[in-house]
Write an enzyme that holds these catalytic residues in place. Structure first.
Site, PDB file in Angstrom:
ATOM      1  N   ASP A 107       0.940  -1.252   0.141  1.00  0.00           N
ATOM      2  CA  ASP A 107       0.123   0.078   0.004  1.00  0.00           C
ATOM      3  C   ASP A 107       0.800   1.216   0.016  1.00  0.00           C
ATOM      4  O   ASP A 107       1.886   1.169   0.541  1.00  0.00           O
ATOM      5  CB  ASP A 107      -0.754  -0.161   1.186  1.00  0.00           C
ATOM      6  CG  ASP A 107      -1.921   0.959   0.967  1.00  0.00           C
ATOM      7  OD1 ASP A 107      -2.359   1.369   0.095  1.00  0.00           O
ATOM      8  OD2 ASP A 107      -2.808   1.032   2.071  1.00  0.00           O
ATOM      9  N   ASN A 161     -10.803  -3.057  -5.199  1.00  0.00           N
ATOM     10  CA  ASN A 161     -10.316  -1.845  -6.045  1.00  0.00           C
ATOM     11  C   ASN A 161     -11.068  -1.642  -7.350  1.00  0.00           C
ATOM     12  O   ASN A 161     -10.751  -0.568  -7.958  1.00  0.00           O
ATOM     13  CB  ASN A 161      -8.875  -2.427  -6.364  1.00  0.00           C
ATOM     14  CG  ASN A 161      -7.941  -2.337  -5.139  1.00  0.00           C
ATOM     15  OD1 ASN A 161      -6.922  -3.189  -5.074  1.00  0.00           O
ATOM     16  ND2 ASN A 161      -8.114  -1.260  -4.404  1.00  0.00           N
TER      17      ASN A 161
HETATM   18  C1  IPE Z   1      -5.316  -2.785  -0.233  1.00  0.00           C
HETATM   19  O1  IPE Z   1      -5.085  -1.566  -0.282  1.00  0.00           O
HETATM   20  C2  IPE Z   1      -5.261  -3.484  -1.495  1.00  0.00           C
HETATM   21  C3  IPE Z   1      -4.005  -3.767  -2.158  1.00  0.00           C
HETATM   22  C4  IPE Z   1      -2.927  -3.153  -1.661  1.00  0.00           C
HETATM   23  C5  IPE Z   1      -4.112  -4.507  -3.553  1.00  0.00           C
HETATM   24  P1  IPE Z   1      -6.245  -0.314  -0.381  1.00  0.00           P
HETATM   25  O2  IPE Z   1      -5.444   1.077  -0.692  1.00  0.00           O
HETATM   26  O3  IPE Z   1      -7.236  -0.508  -1.699  1.00  0.00           O
HETATM   27  O4  IPE Z   1      -6.862  -0.604   0.831  1.00  0.00           O
HETATM   28  P2  IPE Z   1      -8.040   0.585   1.666  1.00  0.00           P
HETATM   29  O5  IPE Z   1      -8.902   0.792   0.720  1.00  0.00           O
HETATM   30  O6  IPE Z   1      -7.164   1.608   1.924  1.00  0.00           O
HETATM   31  O7  IPE Z   1      -8.410  -0.274   2.872  1.00  0.00           O
HETATM   32  C1  IPE Z   2      -1.622   0.275  -3.482  1.00  0.00           C
HETATM   33  O1  IPE Z   2      -1.207   1.500  -3.402  1.00  0.00           O
HETATM   34  C2  IPE Z   2      -1.707  -0.263  -4.627  1.00  0.00           C
HETATM   35  C3  IPE Z   2      -3.134  -0.801  -5.038  1.00  0.00           C
HETATM   36  C4  IPE Z   2      -4.120  -0.810  -4.180  1.00  0.00           C
HETATM   37  C5  IPE Z   2      -3.354  -1.529  -6.364  1.00  0.00           C
HETATM   38  P1  IPE Z   2      -2.603   2.695  -3.508  1.00  0.00           P
HETATM   39  O2  IPE Z   2      -3.020   2.833  -4.863  1.00  0.00           O
HETATM   40  O3  IPE Z   2      -3.727   2.048  -2.599  1.00  0.00           O
HETATM   41  O4  IPE Z   2      -1.854   3.897  -2.778  1.00  0.00           O
HETATM   42  P2  IPE Z   2      -2.381   4.805  -1.914  1.00  0.00           P
HETATM   43  O5  IPE Z   2      -3.028   4.046  -0.609  1.00  0.00           O
HETATM   44  O6  IPE Z   2      -3.640   5.618  -2.454  1.00  0.00           O
HETATM   45  O7  IPE Z   2      -1.491   5.656  -1.547  1.00  0.00           O
HETATM   46 MG    MG Z   3      -4.138   2.348  -0.691  1.00  0.00          MG
END
Ligand code: IPE
Ligand code: IPE
Ligand code: MG
Length: 243
Positions: A23, A71
């Site tokens: 994340d 997602n």
């Molecule tokens: C969790 O991250 C999913 C992945 C890393 C693929 P998210 O960024 O989607 O999670 P939330 O929405 O903050 O809980």
């Molecule tokens: C994790 O990074 C990647 C996926 C969930 C695919 P994020 O895209 O969630 O990054 P933040 O949480 O917005 O920083």
């Molecule tokens: Mg995220």
């Protein structure tokens, strides 16, 4: 005194199965006034680095949360960027995975992705399935609650067909109906970027896993960060309910 390289994790306490909630890509990009895709691109570089480092550390199974079933709520453009990166990762990394004897696995309902991606994934799995080496599991369109519901559905079907008695459904039988059935128990879950939640990831499997939440954003995660996580894991006392 000169800074010394961090020593690798001690042998003997290396977790067999590590899962990472990768994340913070978006925040990494935002801090640099870059579009979110730039963070995802760097995130893929971190995947390459960290999966190599995990193999070097002797971790048998590395499970990476790449795309959750939630997602899909993101803007279409970001989803298509992520799918593009997945295509690129599979085509650029597969030869190396094969050369290194890595077994590639996917958990999650990846058949809902674009048909060409599904084909690429199936081919990649088929090319590496006979490998005995370390396993790289990618969670794609993965949601733990859906995985658990689907396991319950499968067991219910067997009961309805008369091939399974309800009394025989126990934890082992249930675990054998999950996508992780043939993987070693989950030892350690790492989540980067400071968020402290599981976001529908490996809820059943994490029952007795150690949880490690670290502030580093995923694109900045590297071998030193992994080894630091392994050292922290090594200091944990796992009790499994005993003393
Ligand atoms: C969790 O991250 C999913 C992945 C890393 C693929 P998210 O960024 O989607 O999670 P939330 O929405 O903050 O809980
Ligand atoms: C994790 O990074 C990647 C996926 C969930 C695919 P994020 O895209 O969630 O990054 P933040 O949480 O917005 O920083
Ligand atoms: Mg995220």
């Amino acid at each position: 005194m000169a800074a010394r390289a961090a020593p690798a994790a001690e042998p003997g306490i290396v977790p067999r199965h590590v899962a990472i909630i990768m994340d913070g890509n978006g925040r990494w990009a935002k801090a640099r006034f870059l579009p979110r895709i730039a963070g995802h691109r760097q995130g893929v570089e971190a995947v390459r680095r960290v999966s190599r480092a995990a193999r070097a550390a002797g971790i048998e199974v590395l499970t990476l949360y790449a795309f959750s079933s939630e997602n899909w709520r993101r803007p279409e453009e970001e989803i298509s960027d992520l799918m593009g990166l997945l295509r690129h990762f599979l085509s650029s990394e597969l030869d190396d995975l094969v050369a290194e004897g890595v077994r590639l696995r996917v958990i999650g309902d990846y058949h809902r992705l674009a048909p060409d991606l599904v084909r690429m994934i199936d081919q990649a799995i088929a090319r590496t399935t006979a490998h005995a080496g370390p396993t790289l599991v990618i969670a794609l369109n993965y949601g733990s609650q859906a995985e658990i519901a689907s396991a319950a559905r499968r067991l219910a079907e067997q009961v309805a067909a008369g091939t399974l008695a309800p009394a025989d459904i126990d934890e082992d039988r249930f675990a054998a109906a999950l996508a992780t059935q043939d993987l070693p128990p989950l030892d350690l879950v790492i989540r980067t970027s400071g968020e402290q939640r599981l976001s529908n990831f490996l809820l059943w499997q994490a029952a007795y896993a150690e949880l490690l939440f670290i502030d580093t954003l995923w694109p900045d995660f590297d071998e030193a960060a992994l080894n630091d996580a392994l050292r922290q894991y090594g200091r944990r006392q796992r009790r499994f309910g005993g003393l």
